[in-house]
Scaffold this motif. Sequence first.
Motif, short mmCIF file in Angstrom:
data_model
loop_
_atom_site.label_atom_id
_atom_site.label_comp_id
_atom_site.label_asym_id
_atom_site.label_seq_id
_atom_site.Cartn_x
_atom_site.Cartn_y
_atom_site.Cartn_z
N CYS A 63 0.82 -1.22 0.00
CA CYS A 63 0.00 0.00 0.00
C CYS A 63 0.85 1.26 0.00
O CYS A 63 0.33 2.37 0.07
N GLY A 64 2.17 1.10 -0.04
CA GLY A 64 3.06 2.25 -0.04
C GLY A 64 3.24 2.89 1.32
O GLY A 64 3.69 4.02 1.43
N ARG A 65 2.91 2.16 2.37
CA ARG A 65 3.03 2.68 3.73
C ARG A 65 4.28 2.10 4.38
O ARG A 65 4.21 1.33 5.33
N PHE A 66 5.43 2.48 3.84
CA PHE A 66 6.71 1.93 4.26
C PHE A 66 6.95 2.09 5.76
O PHE A 66 7.37 1.15 6.44
N GLY A 67 6.68 3.26 6.31
CA GLY A 67 6.89 3.51 7.73
C GLY A 67 6.08 2.57 8.61
O GLY A 67 6.58 2.06 9.62
N ASP A 68 4.82 2.33 8.22
CA ASP A 68 3.98 1.42 8.99
C ASP A 68 4.49 -0.02 8.90
O ASP A 68 4.45 -0.77 9.87
N ALA A 69 4.96 -0.39 7.70
CA ALA A 69 5.49 -1.75 7.52
C ALA A 69 6.69 -1.99 8.44
O ALA A 69 6.78 -3.01 9.12
N VAL A 70 7.61 -1.03 8.47
CA VAL A 70 8.80 -1.17 9.30
C VAL A 70 8.43 -1.14 10.78
O VAL A 70 9.01 -1.88 11.59
N LYS A 71 7.45 -0.32 11.15
CA LYS A 71 7.03 -0.25 12.56
C LYS A 71 6.49 -1.60 13.02
O LYS A 71 6.85 -2.08 14.10
N VAL A 72 5.63 -2.23 12.20
CA VAL A 72 5.11 -3.55 12.57
C VAL A 72 6.25 -4.55 12.66
O VAL A 72 6.33 -5.34 13.61
N PHE A 73 7.17 -4.51 11.69
CA PHE A 73 8.32 -5.42 11.71
C PHE A 73 9.15 -5.24 12.97
O PHE A 73 9.52 -6.21 13.63
N ASP A 74 9.42 -3.99 13.31
CA ASP A 74 10.23 -3.71 14.51
C ASP A 74 9.57 -4.20 15.79
O ASP A 74 10.26 -4.53 16.75
N GLU A 75 8.25 -4.23 15.81
CA GLU A 75 7.52 -4.64 17.00
C GLU A 75 7.25 -6.15 17.06
O GLU A 75 6.71 -6.64 18.05
N MET A 76 7.67 -6.88 16.03
CA MET A 76 7.45 -8.32 16.02
C MET A 76 8.30 -9.00 17.09
O MET A 76 9.51 -8.77 17.13
N PRO A 77 7.69 -9.83 17.94
CA PRO A 77 8.47 -10.51 18.97
C PRO A 77 9.35 -11.63 18.41
O PRO A 77 10.34 -12.01 19.02
N GLU A 78 8.99 -12.14 17.25
CA GLU A 78 9.73 -13.25 16.62
C GLU A 78 9.80 -12.97 15.13
O GLU A 78 8.85 -12.50 14.53
N ARG A 79 10.95 -13.27 14.53
CA ARG A 79 11.12 -13.06 13.09
C ARG A 79 11.74 -14.31 12.48
O ARG A 79 12.62 -14.91 13.06
N ASP A 80 11.24 -14.65 11.29
CA ASP A 80 11.82 -15.77 10.57
C ASP A 80 12.32 -15.28 9.21
O ASP A 80 12.23 -14.09 8.90
N ALA A 81 12.84 -16.18 8.42
CA ALA A 81 13.41 -15.79 7.12
C ALA A 81 12.35 -15.16 6.21
O ALA A 81 12.64 -14.20 5.48
N ALA A 82 11.12 -15.65 6.27
CA ALA A 82 10.06 -15.12 5.42
C ALA A 82 9.74 -13.66 5.76
O ALA A 82 9.54 -12.83 4.87
N CYS A 83 9.69 -13.33 7.06
CA CYS A 83 9.37 -11.94 7.41
C CYS A 83 10.54 -11.02 7.09
O CYS A 83 10.33 -9.86 6.72
N TRP A 84 11.76 -11.50 7.22
CA TRP A 84 12.92 -10.69 6.81
C TRP A 84 12.85 -10.43 5.31
O TRP A 84 13.10 -9.31 4.86
N ASN A 85 12.49 -11.44 4.53
CA ASN A 85 12.34 -11.27 3.09
C ASN A 85 11.26 -10.24 2.78
O ASN A 85 11.41 -9.41 1.89
#
Length: 101
Positions: A63-85
């Motif tokens: 949706c072109g909401r880069f800041g929101d995407a990064v904010k959700v990513f930063d708040e993720m308690p767990e990250r895997d290869a798919a979310c990093w991608n």
Amino acid sequence: MRNTMFEEALELFDSLLRCRVHEPERGLGRVLLGEMMHERVVRNGVLADVVVSSGVVGMYGKCGRFGDAVKVFDEMPERDAACWNCVISCYYQSGQCESNM
């Protein structure tokens, strides 16, 4: 817990299918629907699920909401290869890949 949310997921999907947005408002409508879905997963406590969180990150990126995407990513308690991608793809789509990597 996941099985109990199956019906709610189908109801939400059905309501999204019934939602009609006029052509000039289509982009805004998609963002608003995405925000509604994000709010719903936060309210139901499933944003901690890495698959759900990755979906929200990808939705904001598309949706072109880069800041929101990064904010959700930063708040993720767990990250895997798919979310990093997914978040790397958001950086690329926003044109910020080279300046931030």
